[in-house]
Design a protein around this motif. Structure first.
Motif, mmCIF file in Angstrom:
data_model
loop_
_atom_site.group_PDB
_atom_site.id
_atom_site.type_symbol
_atom_site.label_atom_id
_atom_site.label_comp_id
_atom_site.label_asym_id
_atom_site.label_seq_id
_atom_site.Cartn_x
_atom_site.Cartn_y
_atom_site.Cartn_z
ATOM 1 N N UNK A 89 -59.414 -33.747 -10.660
ATOM 2 C CA UNK A 89 -58.123 -34.145 -11.228
ATOM 3 C C UNK A 89 -56.968 -33.185 -10.972
ATOM 4 N N UNK A 90 -56.979 -32.513 -9.822
ATOM 5 C CA UNK A 90 -55.783 -31.756 -9.427
ATOM 6 C C UNK A 90 -54.638 -32.750 -9.292
ATOM 7 N N UNK A 91 -53.436 -32.318 -9.634
ATOM 8 C CA UNK A 91 -52.290 -33.205 -9.526
ATOM 9 C C UNK A 91 -51.758 -33.290 -8.106
ATOM 10 N N UNK A 92 -51.959 -32.234 -7.336
ATOM 11 C CA UNK A 92 -51.695 -32.289 -5.903
ATOM 12 C C UNK A 92 -52.323 -31.071 -5.226
ATOM 13 N N UNK A 93 -52.453 -31.165 -3.926
ATOM 14 C CA UNK A 93 -53.089 -30.120 -3.132
ATOM 15 C C UNK A 93 -52.152 -29.787 -1.986
ATOM 16 N N UNK A 94 -51.739 -28.541 -1.896
ATOM 17 C CA UNK A 94 -50.816 -28.108 -0.853
ATOM 18 C C UNK A 94 -51.425 -26.921 -0.119
ATOM 19 N N UNK A 95 -51.512 -27.051 1.195
ATOM 20 C CA UNK A 95 -51.954 -25.926 2.014
ATOM 21 C C UNK A 95 -50.733 -25.048 2.267
ATOM 22 N N UNK A 96 -50.889 -23.760 1.961
ATOM 23 C CA UNK A 96 -49.771 -22.823 2.102
ATOM 24 C C UNK A 96 -49.320 -22.749 3.556
ATOM 25 N N UNK A 97 -48.026 -22.935 3.781
ATOM 26 C CA UNK A 97 -47.513 -22.723 5.134
ATOM 27 C C UNK A 97 -47.659 -21.247 5.535
ATOM 28 N N UNK A 98 -47.860 -21.012 6.810
ATOM 29 C CA UNK A 98 -48.063 -19.658 7.314
ATOM 30 C C UNK A 98 -46.759 -18.862 7.353
ATOM 31 N N UNK A 99 -45.695 -19.487 7.778
ATOM 32 C CA UNK A 99 -44.410 -18.802 7.910
ATOM 33 C C UNK A 99 -43.781 -18.571 6.543
ATOM 34 N N UNK A 100 -43.291 -17.360 6.276
ATOM 35 C CA UNK A 100 -42.706 -17.060 4.964
ATOM 36 C C UNK A 100 -41.588 -18.020 4.546
ATOM 37 N N UNK A 101 -40.698 -18.373 5.474
ATOM 38 C CA UNK A 101 -39.605 -19.294 5.149
ATOM 39 C C UNK A 101 -40.160 -20.650 4.722
ATOM 40 N N UNK A 102 -41.151 -21.156 5.455
ATOM 41 C CA UNK A 102 -41.755 -22.452 5.132
ATOM 42 C C UNK A 102 -42.501 -22.394 3.799
ATOM 43 N N UNK A 103 -43.142 -21.257 3.527
ATOM 44 C CA UNK A 103 -43.851 -21.067 2.261
ATOM 45 C C UNK A 103 -42.858 -21.123 1.104
ATOM 46 N N UNK A 104 -41.757 -20.402 1.234
ATOM 47 C CA UNK A 104 -40.743 -20.379 0.173
ATOM 48 C C UNK A 104 -40.131 -21.760 -0.031
ATOM 49 N N UNK A 105 -39.928 -22.485 1.059
ATOM 50 C CA UNK A 105 -39.380 -23.842 0.953
ATOM 51 C C UNK A 105 -40.358 -24.748 0.212
ATOM 52 N N UNK A 106 -41.641 -24.635 0.517
ATOM 53 C CA UNK A 106 -42.653 -25.459 -0.155
ATOM 54 C C UNK A 106 -42.676 -25.182 -1.652
#
Length: 141
Positions: A108-125
Motif C-alpha cells: 500500500x505505498x502511495x507511490x514509488x519514485x526512483x531517484x533521478x541520478x542528476x542532482x537537478x533532476x532529483x531536486x525537481x522530483x
C-alpha cells in the motif's frame, strides 16, 4: 497556505541534503524531520523513546534500502496499523527493481519514485512531490 509535516527516512547524507534543499526551494511551508534507519522511522511514527513527543507526519518519504529495518518492513508496519495507515508514504529510492516496485504497492505505498541520478533532476522530483501532496491532494487531518 497549507503547512505539512514531512518525515524523511534516508541514510544517504547527500540525498538528505538534496531533499532538504529541494523542499526549501519550493517555498512551501513544511516541517522536515529526518531519521536514518528503518527502526528510527517506526519509533518516530509510533512515538517511542526519544520520539514520544513528535507530531505525526502528514507525509513520509521512505527509502527502500535502509539499515536495521528496510523500507518495505517500515511500510508494512505503518500501513498495517489503523491509526497510521492513512499517512501517504512515497517510496523514494535508487532501486528500480520490479520486485521492489511490486512489493511496495502490494504493501500500500502511495507511490514509488526512483531517484533521478542528476542532482537537478532529483531536486525537481522532490519539488514536484511536495507540490502534488500539498497543493493538489487533500490529506486527512
Amino acid at each position: 497556505m497549507k503547512s505539512i509535516q514531512i518525515l524523511l527516512v534516508e541514510d544517504n547524507e547527500g540525498d538528505i541534503l538534496l531533499t532538504t534543499q529541494a523542499l526549501i526551494s519550493c517555498k512551501i511551508t513544511n516541517t522536515l524531520k529526518v531519521v536514518n534507519d528503518g527502526q528510527e522511522a517506526l519509533d518516530f511514527v509510533f512515538k517511542k523513546g526519544i520520539y514520544s513527543n513528535e507530531i505525526t507526519p502528514d507525509l513520509i518519504l521512505l527509502d527502500v534500502n535502509l539499515p536495521k529495518k528496510n523500507g518495505h518492513e517500515v511500510l508494512y508496519k505503518i500501513k498495517a496499523d489503523n491509526k497510521f495507515k492513512h499517512i501517504p508514504i512515497i517510496m523514494l529510492t535508487t532501486s528500480s527493481s520490479i520486485i521492489d516496485v511490486k512489493k511496495a504497492y502490494s504493501n500500500y505505498a502511495n507511490c514509488y519514485i526512483t531517484k533521478p541520478v542528476e542532482p537537478h533532476d532529483f531536486m525537481k522530483a522532490v519539488s514536484e512531490i511536495e507540490n502534488f501532496w500539498i497543493n493538489v491532494v487533500e490529506l486527512p487531518q
